[in-house]
Design a protein around this motif. Structure first.
Motif, PDB file in Angstrom:
ATOM      1  N   ARG A  52     -43.931-118.754 -30.220  1.00 14.09           N
ATOM      2  CA  ARG A  52     -43.641-120.191 -30.281  1.00 14.09           C
ATOM      3  C   ARG A  52     -44.262-120.836 -31.528  1.00 14.09           C
ATOM      4  N   LEU A  67     -49.865-127.364 -24.565  1.00 12.79           N
ATOM      5  CA  LEU A  67     -50.100-128.803 -24.793  1.00 12.79           C
ATOM      6  C   LEU A  67     -50.751-129.050 -26.162  1.00 12.79           C
ATOM      7  N   LEU A  68     -50.437-128.195 -27.090  1.00  7.84           N
ATOM      8  CA  LEU A  68     -51.001-128.344 -28.438  1.00  7.84           C
ATOM      9  C   LEU A  68     -50.108-129.166 -29.369  1.00  7.84           C
ATOM     10  N   SER A  69     -48.884-129.439 -28.924  1.00  8.34           N
ATOM     11  CA  SER A  69     -47.904-129.997 -29.859  1.00  8.34           C
ATOM     12  C   SER A  69     -48.322-131.302 -30.563  1.00  8.34           C
ATOM     13  N   ALA A  93     -38.484-123.620 -37.795  1.00  8.32           N
ATOM     14  CA  ALA A  93     -37.878-124.957 -37.888  1.00  8.32           C
ATOM     15  C   ALA A  93     -38.064-125.522 -39.300  1.00  8.32           C
ATOM     16  N   GLN A 117     -41.022-128.020 -22.604  1.00  6.20           N
ATOM     17  CA  GLN A 117     -39.877-127.532 -23.389  1.00  6.20           C
ATOM     18  C   GLN A 117     -38.591-127.358 -22.557  1.00  6.20           C
ATOM     19  N   TRP A 175     -41.950-120.104 -34.191  1.00 12.18           N
ATOM     20  CA  TRP A 175     -40.734-120.942 -34.152  1.00 12.18           C
ATOM     21  C   TRP A 175     -40.933-122.183 -34.994  1.00 12.18           C
ATOM     22  N   ARG A 176     -42.163-122.654 -34.966  1.00 10.23           N
ATOM     23  CA  ARG A 176     -42.490-123.844 -35.754  1.00 10.23           C
ATOM     24  C   ARG A 176     -42.179-123.559 -37.219  1.00 10.23           C
ATOM     25  N   TYR A 234     -30.120-121.955 -28.697  1.00  8.11           N
ATOM     26  CA  TYR A 234     -31.077-122.510 -27.750  1.00  8.11           C
ATOM     27  C   TYR A 234     -30.322-123.030 -26.539  1.00  8.11           C
ATOM     28  N   HIS A 276     -43.589-120.436 -17.643  1.00  8.18           N
ATOM     29  CA  HIS A 276     -43.829-120.704 -19.057  1.00  8.18           C
ATOM     30  C   HIS A 276     -45.135-121.475 -19.153  1.00  8.18           C
ATOM     31  N   LEU A 334     -41.860-139.461 -27.960  1.00  9.96           N
ATOM     32  CA  LEU A 334     -42.640-138.217 -27.989  1.00  9.96           C
ATOM     33  C   LEU A 334     -43.941-138.433 -28.759  1.00  9.96           C
ATOM     34  N   TYR A 358     -44.814-137.018 -23.282  1.00  8.66           N
ATOM     35  CA  TYR A 358     -44.632-135.558 -23.323  1.00  8.66           C
ATOM     36  C   TYR A 358     -43.586-135.134 -22.307  1.00  8.66           C
ATOM     37  N   MET A 414     -33.892-129.224 -32.768  1.00  7.56           N
ATOM     38  CA  MET A 414     -33.637-128.946 -31.356  1.00  7.56           C
ATOM     39  C   MET A 414     -32.488-129.799 -30.807  1.00  7.56           C
ATOM     40  N   ILE A 443     -38.768-130.483 -36.039  1.00  5.45           N
ATOM     41  CA  ILE A 443     -38.472-129.768 -34.784  1.00  5.45           C
ATOM     42  C   ILE A 443     -37.501-130.576 -33.927  1.00  5.45           C
TER      43      ILE A 443
HETATM   44  C1  LIG Z   1     -34.580-131.732 -27.606  1.00  2.47           C
HETATM   45  C2  LIG Z   1     -35.942-131.203 -28.014  1.00  2.47           C
HETATM   46  C3  LIG Z   1     -36.753-131.942 -28.844  1.00  2.47           C
HETATM   47  C4  LIG Z   1     -38.009-131.453 -29.241  1.00  2.47           C
HETATM   48  N1  LIG Z   1     -38.791-132.218 -30.065  1.00  2.47           N
HETATM   49  C5  LIG Z   1     -40.000-131.760 -30.466  1.00  2.47           C
HETATM   50  C6  LIG Z   1     -40.831-132.545 -31.311  1.00  2.47           C
HETATM   51  O1  LIG Z   1     -40.467-133.639 -31.744  1.00  2.47           O
HETATM   52  N2  LIG Z   1     -42.050-132.037 -31.645  1.00  2.47           N
HETATM   53  C7  LIG Z   1     -42.477-130.800 -31.217  1.00  2.47           C
HETATM   54  O2  LIG Z   1     -43.612-130.402 -31.535  1.00  2.47           O
HETATM   55  N3  LIG Z   1     -41.694-130.038 -30.445  1.00  2.47           N
HETATM   56  C8  LIG Z   1     -40.479-130.475 -30.041  1.00  2.47           C
HETATM   57  N4  LIG Z   1     -39.686-129.693 -29.240  1.00  2.47           N
HETATM   58  C9  LIG Z   1     -40.085-128.287 -29.014  1.00  2.47           C
HETATM   59  C10 LIG Z   1     -40.931-128.024 -27.753  1.00  2.47           C
HETATM   60  O3  LIG Z   1     -40.314-128.569 -26.626  1.00  2.47           O
HETATM   61  C11 LIG Z   1     -42.348-128.541 -27.864  1.00  2.47           C
HETATM   62  O4  LIG Z   1     -42.949-128.076 -29.055  1.00  2.47           O
HETATM   63  C12 LIG Z   1     -43.206-128.057 -26.718  1.00  2.47           C
HETATM   64  O5  LIG Z   1     -42.631-128.413 -25.497  1.00  2.47           O
HETATM   65  C13 LIG Z   1     -44.581-128.675 -26.842  1.00  2.47           C
HETATM   66  O6  LIG Z   1     -45.401-128.287 -25.792  1.00  2.47           O
HETATM   67  P1  LIG Z   1     -46.558-127.223 -26.021  1.00  2.47           P
HETATM   68  O7  LIG Z   1     -47.420-127.622 -27.153  1.00  2.47           O
HETATM   69  O8  LIG Z   1     -47.201-127.021 -24.700  1.00  2.47           O
HETATM   70  O9  LIG Z   1     -45.710-125.976 -26.467  1.00  2.47           O
HETATM   71  P2  LIG Z   1     -45.962-124.425 -26.327  1.00  2.47           P
HETATM   72  O10 LIG Z   1     -44.817-123.887 -25.574  1.00  2.47           O
HETATM   73  O11 LIG Z   1     -47.326-124.108 -25.845  1.00  2.47           O
HETATM   74  O12 LIG Z   1     -45.793-123.924 -27.833  1.00  2.47           O
HETATM   75  C14 LIG Z   1     -46.885-123.966 -28.759  1.00  2.47           C
HETATM   76  C15 LIG Z   1     -46.430-124.651 -30.025  1.00  2.47           C
HETATM   77  O13 LIG Z   1     -45.337-123.948 -30.609  1.00  2.47           O
HETATM   78  C16 LIG Z   1     -44.459-124.866 -31.250  1.00  2.47           C
HETATM   79  N5  LIG Z   1     -43.140-124.809 -30.615  1.00  2.47           N
HETATM   80  C17 LIG Z   1     -42.856-124.625 -29.306  1.00  2.47           C
HETATM   81  N6  LIG Z   1     -41.523-124.659 -29.114  1.00  2.47           N
HETATM   82  C18 LIG Z   1     -40.961-124.855 -30.324  1.00  2.47           C
HETATM   83  C19 LIG Z   1     -39.619-124.979 -30.789  1.00  2.47           C
HETATM   84  N7  LIG Z   1     -38.592-124.891 -29.961  1.00  2.47           N
HETATM   85  N8  LIG Z   1     -39.398-125.173 -32.100  1.00  2.47           N
HETATM   86  C20 LIG Z   1     -40.424-125.257 -32.969  1.00  2.47           C
HETATM   87  N9  LIG Z   1     -41.718-125.147 -32.584  1.00  2.47           N
HETATM   88  C21 LIG Z   1     -41.982-124.957 -31.282  1.00  2.47           C
HETATM   89  C22 LIG Z   1     -45.041-126.263 -31.042  1.00  2.47           C
HETATM   90  O14 LIG Z   1     -45.801-126.617 -32.169  1.00  2.47           O
HETATM   91  C23 LIG Z   1     -45.936-126.068 -29.822  1.00  2.47           C
HETATM   92  O15 LIG Z   1     -47.000-126.969 -29.745  1.00  2.47           O
HETATM   93  C24 LIG Z   1     -38.433-130.174 -28.811  1.00  2.47           C
HETATM   94  C25 LIG Z   1     -37.613-129.442 -27.959  1.00  2.47           C
HETATM   95  C26 LIG Z   1     -36.386-129.940 -27.559  1.00  2.47           C
HETATM   96  C27 LIG Z   1     -35.530-129.134 -26.648  1.00  2.47           C
END
Ligand SMILES: Cc1cc2nc3c(=O)[nH]c(=O)nc-3n(C[C@H](O)[C@H](O)[C@H](O)COP(=O)(O)OP(=O)(O)OC[C@H]3O[C@@H](n4cnc5c(N)ncnc54)[C@H](O)[C@@H]3O)c2cc1C
Length: 562
Positions: A309, A275-277, A316, A382, A312-313, A434, A271, A411, A379, A422, A418
């Protein structure tokens, strides 16, 4: 066009950016050479966050997102050449946050003799309505824009009925993502709005009447507001540079990494995290910028996963519109009251388990790695979030809201929508499948080579990956790194690993079984009408439809009451 020569532009937590900011763009476009704009921000420490009773971490004095936001404001102020005004919002304990904000906005406009304010709205209708009404009541013209999601939900009726009823046995998530993608395909996205440096010269620092003005550079120093001046705060600042250039860099790096991995077989199983979150959560980049960036750069490649993904935002947020109380910790599925507090434990035992989870010393290496990474960096990937959250609920038998609150504190990408969605999913009281089960022992699931656990649990580094032991006539493979408790004592001794360090905080299998028994007991009291013919929970989606939602087999009942 407005006649006012001086315009207020209110920056908010979900849109702390210059580029692709419609509110700022419109204000600048409508300002002629005689006018100016005043950018401002109202700081509300998460200490006063209305969502949770007490989210401030006592060790750190604030939350990771406070640190990130304070740093982002510094950068925003620099971009505006020092013209960003910042005020501290002083909400009274008896007043809701939205009312305090609305009163301060009216105060600023009236005292500064301005009648027009530009801003990006949040997803929260309750908050936005309070603010809009108060402004209107006071004759202030609110110019409101929406960009927190890909689709504009303020001007669109989501066809929920079609989405859920087309295939009622699936989670709405999958058809919802299809709906977002199809809509973008059909209608396109609005163009990304660029703002050049020259336009930013229209920003000036007027004498606006903030009730409690605050120097943005001093913000980090203010004790109790942000822990940016503690060692922990500094490490978060270092880990996550909070400015728009860094957000764009994260996107570019991610797209490059997709390119590099193109021919790599591992890509299919790994996966790739963007890291944009944190940048999306605080709006240093817009979802539209991310979506357009991916689509424009990576035309030929399979970008389905990352695009999904981002969608998914949207999902949510759409769920939070249907169930506004989800962010207040109110479960989407009702009828589970007795299980929200976890299994029956003595208070002391409950606290011991919770502390061990928070501090990453449960004895379960994947969980401990994730929890340590969370505190150290703000951080967690996921899949590890899923493992840690499910483990809190089932393996430790603790209240899911305690986990949700801890994530809210640590976080850096904390997003109330979100996060609450989650956590509800992990506790099986939310809207989606999930559910990953107790995946904390499955190395294949996340960390094939074991690098992740070795990084965050260095005390286990010397353990071999796996060993085969003879049990009767069969050979059993033990994953030493992921299940150190199952290692033969001579291996632990050879690796100089003390059992004390790696022993488990509780018997997780017993806890899981107790937890599910409690859930089944609760469900057995339900009338038959709460469960569909596939033994799944019925969930009422507003006044749209009632659908059977994924329900883990372990909590399904053999017989259902009539
Ligand atoms: C218990 C739990 C709590 C979480 N709390 C948060 C939180 O407070 N803030 C948060 O941004 N994400 C949260 N997530 C969702 C997800 O884990 C993170 O968005 C992700 O890990 C961020 O890393 P990334 O930017 O590399 O994500 P990537 O996998 O690269 O995804 C890109 C973007 O897609 C969106 N995204 C990804 N997964 C999800 C999802 N399941 N639901 C909605 N949007 C998603 C995010 O904006 C993310 O930055 C949570 C997940 C779990 C299981």
């Amino acid at each position: 066009l407005s006649t006012s020569t001086h315009k207020l532009v209110w920056f908010r937590d979900h849109a702390l950016r210059i580029q692709d900011n419609e509110a700022l763009h419109t204000a600048i476009t409508e300002t002629d050479e005689n006018g100016s704009i005043q950018p401002f921000y109202l700081w509300q420490s998460s200490a006063k966050d209305a969502t949770y009773p007490n989210p401030v971490n006592t060790q750190t004095g604030g939350t990771a997102r406070d640190v990130f936001t304070a740093t982002a404001l510094k950068s925003l102020n620099q971009t505006f050449h020092g013209n960003l005004a910042v005020g501290l919002l002083d909400s009274s304990p008896n007043e809701c946050q939205a009312t305090s904000i609305a009163k301060e906005l009216v105060h600023i406009c009236k005292s500064s003799n301005l009648n027009e304010i530009f801003y990006q709205r949040s997803y929260n209708d309750e908050v936005e309505n309070v603010i809009a009404k108060e402004l209107e009541k006071n004759g202030i013209d609110a110019r409101v824009f929406s960009s927190y999601t890909l689709l504009d939900y303020e001007n669109r009726q989501v066809p929920w009925e079609k989405i859920v009823l087309d295939d009622p046995w699936r989670s709405p998530l999958i058809p919802y993502v299809e709906y977002v993608q199809d809509t973008i395909e059909e209608e396109g996205l609005k163009p990304v709005l660029d703002i050049d440096d020259c336009s930013l010269k229209k920003a000036s620092c007027a004498d606006i009447a903030l009730t409690c003005p605050c120097d943005v550079d001093e913000l980090n120093e203010k004790v109790g507001i942000t822990p940016g001046n503690t060692e922990w705060g500094k490490s978060i600042v270092k880990e996550w540079p909070a400015d728009e250039i860094s957000a764009q860099k994260a996107l570019t790096n991610f797209l490059d990494s997709l390119e590099q991995k193109e021919d790599d077989d591992a890509k299919k199983t790994t996966h790739l995290a963007s890291l944009l979150s944190p940048y999306l959560a605080r709006g240093l980049i817009s979802p539209k910028q991310v979506y357009s960036g991916i689509k424009s750069v990576v035309k030929e490649r399979d970008v389905g996963s990352i695009v999904r993904r981002i969608c998914w935002r949207d999902y949510a947020y759409a769920v939070a519109k249907l169930f506004p109380n989800v962010v207040k910790g109110e479960p989407i599925r009702d009828g589970y009251d007795a299980v929200h507090d976890g299994v029956d434990l003595e208070e002391e035992e409950q606290q011991k388990r919770l502390d061990s989870w928070k501090e990453g010393r449960t004895g379960f290496p994947l969980v401990d790695s994730g929890m340590r990474e969370l505190v150290a960096t703000g951080y967690m990937p996921q899949k590890v979030r899923l493992a840690c959250s499910t483990f809190l609920v089932e393996g430790l038998g603790l209240p899911w809201r305690a986990g949700m609150q801890h994530f809210a504190e640590f976080l850096v990408d904390y997003d109330e929508v979100i996060n609450s969605n989650m956590w509800q999913n992990s506790a099986c009281v939310g809207l989606d499948p999930y559910y990953m089960g107790m995946n904390y022992k499955r190395r294949q699931y996340w960390d094939k080579e074991g690098d992740y656990v070795r990084k965050w649990c260095p005390e286990l580094t010397s353990l071999p990956d796996s060993i085969d032991i003879e049990v009767g006539k069969t050979t059993k493979t033990i994953d030493c790194l992921y299940e150190p408790w199952a290692c033969p004592p001579e291996i632990l001794e050879k690796c100089e690993i003390e059992l004390g360090v790696t022993s488990r905080i509780c018997d997780e299998r017993q806890t899981r079984s107790d937890y599910f028994a409690k859930v089944r007991m609760e469900r057995s009291k339900w009338p038959a009408t709460k469960i569909d013919d596939k033994k799944r929970d019925f969930v009422q989606l507003g006044d749209i439809a009632r659908i059977g939602m994924f329900t883990p087999r372990a909590i399904q009942l053999k017989r259902i009451r009539d």
